[in-house]
Design a protein around this motif. Structure first.
Motif, short mmCIF file in Angstrom:
data_model
loop_
_atom_site.label_atom_id
_atom_site.label_comp_id
_atom_site.label_asym_id
_atom_site.label_seq_id
_atom_site.Cartn_x
_atom_site.Cartn_y
_atom_site.Cartn_z
N LEU A 193 2.86 -1.21 4.44
CA LEU A 193 1.96 -0.06 4.50
C LEU A 193 2.73 1.26 4.62
CD1 LEU A 193 -0.73 -1.21 7.12
CD2 LEU A 193 -1.09 -0.94 4.67
N ASP A 194 2.47 2.18 3.71
CA ASP A 194 2.97 3.55 3.89
C ASP A 194 2.11 4.23 4.94
OD1 ASP A 194 4.41 5.88 3.48
OD2 ASP A 194 3.09 6.56 1.87
N ILE A 195 2.70 5.07 5.78
CA ILE A 195 1.90 5.75 6.80
C ILE A 195 1.05 6.86 6.21
CG2 ILE A 195 2.05 7.34 8.77
CD1 ILE A 195 4.10 5.60 10.02
N MET A 196 1.66 7.69 5.35
CA MET A 196 0.93 8.83 4.79
C MET A 196 0.26 8.43 3.48
SD MET A 196 1.41 11.04 7.09
CE MET A 196 0.75 12.52 6.31
N MET A 197 -1.05 8.12 3.57
CA MET A 197 -1.81 7.73 2.38
C MET A 197 -3.17 8.41 2.40
SD MET A 197 -1.18 3.64 1.74
CE MET A 197 -1.71 3.13 3.37
N PRO A 198 -3.78 8.60 1.21
CA PRO A 198 -5.11 9.20 1.14
C PRO A 198 -6.20 8.22 1.58
CG PRO A 198 -4.39 8.57 -1.05
CD PRO A 198 -3.22 8.33 -0.13
N VAL A 199 -7.40 8.76 1.77
CA VAL A 199 -8.61 8.02 2.15
C VAL A 199 -8.49 7.49 3.57
CG1 VAL A 199 -10.26 6.19 1.58
CG2 VAL A 199 -9.00 7.35 -0.25
N LYS A 200 -7.47 6.70 3.83
CA LYS A 200 -7.23 6.16 5.17
C LYS A 200 -5.72 6.01 5.34
CE LYS A 200 -10.35 3.59 6.79
NZ LYS A 200 -11.34 2.50 6.88
N ASP A 201 -5.15 6.66 6.37
CA ASP A 201 -3.70 6.59 6.55
C ASP A 201 -3.28 5.19 7.01
OD1 ASP A 201 -3.20 6.57 9.68
OD2 ASP A 201 -4.80 8.03 9.31
N GLY A 202 -1.98 4.93 6.94
CA GLY A 202 -1.47 3.60 7.24
C GLY A 202 -1.73 3.13 8.65
N ILE A 203 -1.63 4.05 9.62
CA ILE A 203 -1.86 3.66 11.02
C ILE A 203 -3.30 3.23 11.23
CG2 ILE A 203 -1.89 4.47 13.41
CD1 ILE A 203 0.90 4.07 12.38
N THR A 204 -4.24 4.00 10.69
CA THR A 204 -5.66 3.67 10.81
C THR A 204 -5.95 2.35 10.11
OG1 THR A 204 -6.25 6.02 10.87
CG2 THR A 204 -8.01 4.45 10.39
N ALA A 205 -5.37 2.17 8.92
CA ALA A 205 -5.57 0.92 8.17
C ALA A 205 -5.01 -0.26 8.97
CB ALA A 205 -4.89 1.01 6.81
N THR A 236 4.83 -12.56 -5.25
CA THR A 236 3.58 -12.13 -5.86
C THR A 236 3.11 -10.87 -5.13
OG1 THR A 236 2.96 -14.40 -6.41
CG2 THR A 236 1.19 -12.76 -6.38
N VAL A 237 2.87 -9.80 -5.86
CA VAL A 237 2.60 -8.50 -5.23
C VAL A 237 1.28 -7.91 -5.71
CG1 VAL A 237 3.46 -6.17 -4.80
CG2 VAL A 237 5.09 -8.05 -5.10
N ASP A 238 0.40 -7.56 -4.76
CA ASP A 238 -0.79 -6.77 -5.05
C ASP A 238 -0.53 -5.36 -4.54
OD1 ASP A 238 -2.08 -9.03 -6.00
OD2 ASP A 238 -3.00 -9.50 -4.07
N ALA A 239 -0.65 -4.36 -5.41
CA ALA A 239 -0.35 -2.97 -5.04
C ALA A 239 -1.62 -2.13 -5.04
CB ALA A 239 0.69 -2.38 -5.98
N VAL A 240 -1.79 -1.32 -3.99
CA VAL A 240 -2.92 -0.38 -3.90
C VAL A 240 -2.38 0.98 -3.50
CG1 VAL A 240 -4.61 -2.15 -3.31
CG2 VAL A 240 -3.34 -1.03 -1.48
N ASP A 241 -3.22 2.02 -3.69
CA ASP A 241 -2.72 3.37 -3.47
C ASP A 241 -3.39 4.12 -2.32
OD1 ASP A 241 -5.19 3.79 -4.58
OD2 ASP A 241 -4.46 4.80 -6.39
N ASN A 242 -4.17 3.42 -1.49
CA ASN A 242 -4.72 4.07 -0.30
C ASN A 242 -5.01 3.02 0.78
OD1 ASN A 242 -7.69 3.29 -0.24
ND2 ASN A 242 -7.64 4.30 -2.25
N GLY A 243 -5.18 3.52 2.00
CA GLY A 243 -5.34 2.64 3.14
C GLY A 243 -6.61 1.83 3.14
N GLN A 244 -7.69 2.39 2.61
CA GLN A 244 -8.96 1.65 2.58
C GLN A 244 -8.86 0.43 1.68
OE1 GLN A 244 -11.86 2.15 4.48
NE2 GLN A 244 -12.11 0.08 3.66
N LYS A 245 -8.21 0.58 0.52
CA LYS A 245 -8.03 -0.55 -0.38
C LYS A 245 -7.19 -1.63 0.29
CE LYS A 245 -8.34 2.11 -4.70
NZ LYS A 245 -7.59 2.57 -5.91
N ALA A 256 0.86 -1.18 0.00
CA ALA A 256 0.00 0.00 0.00
C ALA A 256 0.90 1.23 0.00
CB ALA A 256 -0.92 0.00 1.22
N GLU A 257 1.02 1.89 -1.13
CA GLU A 257 1.90 3.04 -1.31
C GLU A 257 1.28 3.96 -2.36
OE1 GLU A 257 4.05 5.87 -1.38
OE2 GLU A 257 5.10 4.39 -0.14
N ASP A 258 1.06 5.23 -1.99
CA ASP A 258 0.36 6.13 -2.91
C ASP A 258 1.30 6.89 -3.85
OD1 ASP A 258 1.22 7.61 -0.56
OD2 ASP A 258 0.09 9.30 -1.36
N GLU A 259 2.61 6.84 -3.61
CA GLU A 259 3.56 7.46 -4.54
C GLU A 259 3.72 6.52 -5.74
OE1 GLU A 259 7.22 8.91 -2.88
OE2 GLU A 259 6.28 9.19 -0.91
#
Length: 219
Positions: free
Chosen positions: A50-62, A26-35, A6-9
């Motif tokens: 998990l990246d900490i700074m992400m849109p929709v839901k940050d990494g800590i919350t996710a 095998t890698v599944d990549a998403v760009d926000n914490g909710q995904k 999970a990395e939004d950059e």
């Protein structure tokens, strides 16, 4: 291993996915914490990054939501914030490790290889419902106990770590046999043996699924 990233950059995510895929993961990549939360509920992963700074839901919350669901997958946090408090917050929220940006791809891949070795040789007892699996002794206990083969032990450990999730024969083959010669028939045979053994120790746990999968451990 199967990895959730999970990395939004966008550029960093692309580079990380390419490096890990090239290393055989095998890698599944998403760009926000909710995904990340949604995929963690649907699929079985060996590692979540998990990246900490992400849109929709940050990494800590996710991460907190993933842990609250009972998911114990190994989690590595990525963060550009180097302060000690941020590291502590991530670890207190359920992270197993963290890497501070910028970081070396070699370092990340080395950590993944180390984790892969530790997972393969783990001696920690696993629990699910009325089951206790001793991977070192290759014994599972409920009302009484019974010995398991190496393959049965690794398969049951994988099922327990991902209880409630449908696991494909391909995923089980990768986690139990790795590069050894085996096929879906071997998976089915060992599933059948495990079912008989769980029944013989009068466990309430059941392995759902028909020949060809997917298979799921449930109460």
């Amino acid at each position: 291993m199967r990895i959730l990233l999970a990395e939004d950059e966008e550029q960093l995510a692309r580079v990380l996915k390419m490096a890990m895929t090239s290393s055989g993961y095998t890698v599944d990549a998403v760009d926000n914490g909710q995904k990340a939360v949604d995929l963690a509920k649907e699929n079985a992963y060996d590692v979540i990054i998990l990246d900490i700074m992400m849109p929709v839901k940050d990494g800590i919350t996710a991460l907190k939501e993933i842990r609250e669901s009972g998911n114990q997958t190994y989690v590595i946090m990525l963060t550009a914030m180097a302060e000690v408090d941020d590291r502590v917050n991530g670890l207190d929220s359920g992270a197993d490790d963290y890497i501070t940006k910028p970081f070396s791809l070699k370092e990340l891949l080395a950590r993944l290889r180390s984790l892969e070795r530790r997972t393969t040789t783990s001696k920690q007892a696993l629990h699910f419902d009325d089951l206790t699996l001793d991977s070192e002794e290759q014994v599972v206990e409920s009302s009484n106990s019974i010995s398991l083969t190496r393959e049965e032990t690794q398969m049951l450990a994988y099922l327990i770590r991902n209880a409630g999730k449908p696991l494909s024969p391909a995923a089980i083959l990768d986690n139990v046999w790795g590069n050894e010669e085996a096929d879906e028939e071997d998976v089915w045979i060992n599933i059948s043996y495990l079912r008989q053994k769980l029944s013989s120790i009068q466990s309430h746990a059941q392995i759902a699924g028909e020949k060809g999968g997917p298979y799921m451990l449930k109460e």
